[in-house]
Motif scaffolding. Structure first.
Motif, PDB file in Angstrom:
ATOM      1  N   LYS A  79       0.828  -1.205   0.000  1.00 58.99           N
ATOM      2  CA  LYS A  79       0.000   0.000   0.000  1.00 58.99           C
ATOM      3  C   LYS A  79       0.865   1.258   0.000  1.00 58.99           C
ATOM      4  O   LYS A  79       0.529   2.265   0.614  1.00 58.99           O
ATOM      5  N   ALA A  80       1.972   1.196  -0.739  1.00 52.22           N
ATOM      6  CA  ALA A  80       2.919   2.308  -0.769  1.00 52.22           C
ATOM      7  C   ALA A  80       2.285   3.570  -1.349  1.00 52.22           C
ATOM      8  O   ALA A  80       2.518   4.677  -0.847  1.00 52.22           O
ATOM      9  N   LEU A  81       1.482   3.445  -2.397  1.00 49.90           N
ATOM     10  CA  LEU A  81       0.843   4.619  -2.993  1.00 49.90           C
ATOM     11  C   LEU A  81      -0.165   5.251  -2.044  1.00 49.90           C
ATOM     12  O   LEU A  81      -0.278   6.474  -1.962  1.00 49.90           O
ATOM     13  N   GLN A  82      -0.873   4.407  -1.328  1.00 50.43           N
ATOM     14  CA  GLN A  82      -1.826   4.933  -0.350  1.00 50.43           C
ATOM     15  C   GLN A  82      -1.079   5.700   0.742  1.00 50.43           C
ATOM     16  O   GLN A  82      -1.470   6.805   1.122  1.00 50.43           O
ATOM     17  N   ALA A 102       1.877   7.124   0.492  1.00 50.12           N
ATOM     18  CA  ALA A 102       2.419   8.349  -0.087  1.00 50.12           C
ATOM     19  C   ALA A 102       1.328   9.412  -0.193  1.00 50.12           C
ATOM     20  O   ALA A 102       1.562  10.590   0.092  1.00 50.12           O
ATOM     21  N   GLY A 103       0.127   9.020  -0.586  1.00 49.10           N
ATOM     22  CA  GLY A 103      -0.987   9.958  -0.674  1.00 49.10           C
ATOM     23  C   GLY A 103      -1.342  10.547   0.681  1.00 49.10           C
ATOM     24  O   GLY A 103      -1.597  11.750   0.809  1.00 49.10           O
ATOM     25  N   GLU A 104      -1.348   9.704   1.700  1.00 51.19           N
ATOM     26  CA  GLU A 104      -1.662  10.171   3.054  1.00 51.19           C
ATOM     27  C   GLU A 104      -0.593  11.143   3.559  1.00 51.19           C
ATOM     28  O   GLU A 104      -0.915  12.180   4.169  1.00 51.19           O
ATOM     29  N   LEU A 105       0.676  10.831   3.290  1.00 50.25           N
ATOM     30  CA  LEU A 105       1.754  11.727   3.708  1.00 50.25           C
ATOM     31  C   LEU A 105       1.659  13.068   2.980  1.00 50.25           C
ATOM     32  O   LEU A 105       1.879  14.135   3.573  1.00 50.25           O
ATOM     33  N   GLU A 106       1.318  13.031   1.680  1.00 54.90           N
ATOM     34  CA  GLU A 106       1.164  14.260   0.916  1.00 54.90           C
ATOM     35  C   GLU A 106       0.001  15.091   1.457  1.00 54.90           C
ATOM     36  O   GLU A 106       0.114  16.311   1.602  1.00 54.90           O
ATOM     37  N   ASP A 107      -1.103  14.426   1.784  1.00 52.45           N
ATOM     38  CA  ASP A 107      -2.259  15.136   2.353  1.00 52.45           C
ATOM     39  C   ASP A 107      -1.891  15.806   3.673  1.00 52.45           C
ATOM     40  O   ASP A 107      -2.276  16.958   3.927  1.00 52.45           O
TER      41      ASP A 107
END
Length: 92
Positions: free
Chosen positions: A71-74, A76-81
């Motif tokens: 779930k690396a993309l998930q 990364a998205g959470e960290l960006e948010d």
């Protein structure tokens, strides 16, 4: 099969004309032969495979043991948010 020739006028860009002349010299053929064979190669290019297929080399990513990258993309998205929210909070 009956072949008929078509006579036409073609305006060549200077670089194309130079390449055709080189092809004529290299293969010792006429302008007509050079032009027709070049056009055939161009038209057949989509159907022909050229050389070896492109290969992508793989490399180890160096993930630590126990780290699940499914779930690396998930993540990364959470960290960006989180970073966007932090920057927005600083502007207030």
């Amino acid at each position: 099969m009956m072949r008929t020739s078509m006579r036409t006028t073609v305006t060549l860009d200077p670089d194309v004309a130079a390449r055709l002349k080189e092809e004529m010299r290299r293969r010792d053929i006429s302008f007509k032969e050079a032009l027709n064979s070049s056009i055939r190669r161009g038209l057949d290019g989509d159907r022909r495979t050229r050389g070896e297929p492109y290969k992508v080399r793989t490399a180890r990513m160096g993930a630590r043991p126990g780290v699940n990258l499914d779930k690396a993309l998930q993540l990364a998205g959470e960290l960006e948010d989180e970073e966007i929210l932090r920057k927005m909070a600083l502007r207030k």
